[in-house]
Scaffold this motif. Sequence first.
Motif, short mmCIF file in Angstrom:
data_model
loop_
_atom_site.label_atom_id
_atom_site.label_comp_id
_atom_site.label_asym_id
_atom_site.label_seq_id
_atom_site.Cartn_x
_atom_site.Cartn_y
_atom_site.Cartn_z
N GLU A 133 0.95 -1.41 0.16
CA GLU A 133 -0.14 0.09 -0.04
C GLU A 133 0.84 1.36 -0.08
OE1 GLU A 133 -4.26 -1.40 2.16
OE2 GLU A 133 -2.38 -1.07 3.36
N LYS A 134 1.97 1.34 0.71
CA LYS A 134 3.02 2.34 0.66
C LYS A 134 3.44 2.57 -0.70
CE LYS A 134 5.70 5.48 2.42
NZ LYS A 134 5.13 6.85 2.83
N LEU A 135 3.85 1.40 -1.33
CA LEU A 135 4.57 1.57 -2.82
C LEU A 135 3.34 1.88 -3.74
CD1 LEU A 135 6.39 -1.95 -2.91
CD2 LEU A 135 7.39 0.38 -2.33
N ASP A 136 2.27 1.80 -3.47
CA ASP A 136 1.04 2.09 -4.19
C ASP A 136 0.88 3.55 -4.05
OD1 ASP A 136 -1.03 2.70 -5.71
OD2 ASP A 136 -2.46 1.23 -4.62
N ALA A 137 0.86 4.08 -2.94
CA ALA A 137 0.86 5.57 -2.81
C ALA A 137 1.92 6.12 -3.30
CB ALA A 137 0.54 5.80 -1.35
N MET A 138 3.21 5.83 -3.17
CA MET A 138 4.62 6.45 -3.81
C MET A 138 4.31 6.42 -5.24
SD MET A 138 7.41 4.74 -1.36
CE MET A 138 8.65 5.47 -2.06
N LEU A 139 3.91 5.53 -6.02
CA LEU A 139 3.65 5.51 -7.49
C LEU A 139 2.63 6.70 -7.93
CD1 LEU A 139 3.87 1.79 -8.32
CD2 LEU A 139 5.81 3.34 -8.92
N ARG B 177 13.35 8.89 -11.34
CA ARG B 177 13.67 7.38 -12.15
C ARG B 177 14.37 6.79 -11.10
NH1 ARG B 177 17.06 3.90 -13.95
NH2 ARG B 177 16.76 2.86 -15.89
N GLU B 178 15.34 7.04 -10.24
CA GLU B 178 15.71 6.11 -9.25
C GLU B 178 15.00 5.87 -8.29
OE1 GLU B 178 18.47 4.05 -7.16
OE2 GLU B 178 18.84 4.73 -9.26
N CYS B 179 14.19 6.67 -7.60
CA CYS B 179 13.24 6.34 -6.64
C CYS B 179 12.11 5.42 -7.19
CB CYS B 179 12.27 7.71 -6.38
SG CYS B 179 11.00 7.45 -5.16
N THR B 180 11.72 5.62 -8.52
CA THR B 180 10.66 4.54 -9.04
C THR B 180 11.20 3.09 -9.27
OG1 THR B 180 9.63 6.43 -10.20
CG2 THR B 180 9.06 4.29 -11.09
N ASN B 181 12.63 3.08 -9.75
CA ASN B 181 13.45 1.84 -9.75
C ASN B 181 13.60 1.17 -8.44
OD1 ASN B 181 14.88 0.18 -11.67
ND2 ASN B 181 16.74 0.79 -10.64
N GLN B 182 13.66 2.00 -7.45
CA GLN B 182 13.58 1.18 -6.07
C GLN B 182 12.28 0.52 -5.78
OE1 GLN B 182 16.57 0.58 -4.49
NE2 GLN B 182 17.69 1.48 -6.12
N ILE B 183 11.34 1.30 -6.04
CA ILE B 183 9.86 0.91 -5.96
C ILE B 183 9.49 -0.40 -6.68
CG2 ILE B 183 7.43 1.29 -6.30
CD1 ILE B 183 8.05 4.28 -5.82
N HIS B 184 10.11 -0.59 -8.12
CA HIS B 184 10.01 -1.53 -9.00
C HIS B 184 10.89 -2.67 -8.21
CE1 HIS B 184 11.74 -4.07 -12.32
NE2 HIS B 184 10.20 -4.14 -12.62
N SER C 179 4.53 -3.50 -12.35
CA SER C 179 4.37 -3.55 -14.15
C SER C 179 4.25 -1.87 -13.99
CB SER C 179 3.00 -4.05 -14.41
OG SER C 179 2.65 -3.67 -15.72
N LEU C 180 3.58 -1.26 -13.10
CA LEU C 180 3.30 0.29 -13.17
C LEU C 180 4.73 0.87 -12.95
CD1 LEU C 180 1.54 2.87 -13.46
CD2 LEU C 180 1.13 2.58 -10.91
N ALA C 181 5.44 0.45 -12.13
CA ALA C 181 6.68 1.01 -11.93
C ALA C 181 7.73 0.80 -12.94
CB ALA C 181 7.27 0.57 -10.71
N PHE C 182 7.60 -0.42 -13.78
CA PHE C 182 8.43 -0.72 -14.78
C PHE C 182 8.16 0.33 -15.72
CE2 PHE C 182 9.18 -2.84 -18.74
CZ PHE C 182 10.54 -2.99 -18.76
N ASN C 183 6.94 0.69 -16.09
CA ASN C 183 6.44 1.32 -17.15
C ASN C 183 6.91 2.98 -16.84
OD1 ASN C 183 5.20 -0.64 -18.71
ND2 ASN C 183 3.17 -0.14 -17.71
N ILE C 184 6.74 3.37 -15.66
CA ILE C 184 7.12 4.74 -15.43
C ILE C 184 8.71 4.73 -15.75
CG2 ILE C 184 7.49 6.55 -13.46
CD1 ILE C 184 4.88 5.26 -12.19
N VAL C 185 9.30 4.06 -15.18
CA VAL C 185 10.97 4.03 -15.26
C VAL C 185 10.99 4.06 -17.01
CG1 VAL C 185 13.07 2.71 -15.14
CG2 VAL C 185 11.64 3.01 -13.32
N ALA C 186 10.33 3.37 -17.99
CA ALA C 186 10.52 3.21 -19.20
C ALA C 186 10.22 4.81 -20.02
CB ALA C 186 9.73 2.01 -19.75
#
Length: 366
Positions: free
Chosen positions: A106-112, A175-182, A336-343
Amino acid sequence: MVKEKFSKLLLGEDMSGGGKGVCPAVAVSNAITNLYATVFGHFYKLEPLPVEKRTMWRREMDCLLSVCDHIVEFYPCSHTLSDGTSIEMMGTKSRSDISINLPALEKLDAMLLEQLEGFQKTEFWYVEEGKQASTPTRSFRKVVERTEDKWWLPIPCVPSSGLSAKAKKELRLKRECTNQIHKAAMAINSSVLAEMDVPESYIAVLPKSTRACIGDSIYRHLSTADKFSPDCLLDQIEISSEHEALEMADRLEASMFVWRRRAGTQASKSSWGMVKDLIGEENKNEMLASRAEILLLSLKQRHPGLAQTTLDTSKIQYNKDLGHAILESYSRVLESLAFNIVAWIDDVLFVHASVKRRLKAKQQKS
């Protein structure tokens, strides 16, 4: 809406009521996957999620996740009565895997969603394919492999001088933050899948010969190399597409499972006459399984967008544990969402780099 949602889940997606639907665990997993497709299926840009989509995601996910409130485990505890008498009883608490992983997800969800919300005023913008003639943007599609087969995706554009230093720095930080979430979502997904039972249907089709399954060269490298190097082995193997990478992952996973089963079977035998012969074979199977696991991990790191393996899809299909189903599907869609945002961020940074290269080339010619 809630009544309709849970009625469909209880029916197991069989609206005839004939009892031919899937089990509740698979129904909940499919519901989370379908909700993600509905909310994010046509979302291709670095921009805030529309309010109605965000509201729908939060409302329906809360509805689906509420099942976890009733998945508990018992533990011994004491209770004091009104007369001071202390009695032993069994209390309930949230199941340990859910109490640990669900708040994290849920924390990762909110962060994304917060990451997407941060793209309100940007120096870049998007155009649809064919709507921009002044800039040769088609070449930008060569940077990310995922966009080559998805020509309909909008194309990122930047000012003629490129992004400012501040905007570029912010993009890299996001990008770095989202990659850590991924990575975090992927780790939770892997741990949940590891806890799921392996279905009999998968065991029934395991290869009889692991050497024939993975090929002579790979088997030889796994079994004889003194200093095993997964990167060197992957460099020698010609993998030209995601499909070939997935096939390799399937073969490695099947072989790894066979070796672990053999090691476990041999370890359970206790005949003193067989111990000496079995120890060497058991150690060899454990070594092969361990090296195959390392090679599989390296393969997945080289292909982060790799689809789920046959073992993973079999586990999901035949899983009957509701807690595992919710954690697995929730972590999978967040991954999947985190991967897309990084891309998408990589796409913008590539366009920026291309513009800078053109400017530099012009300056050198002049």
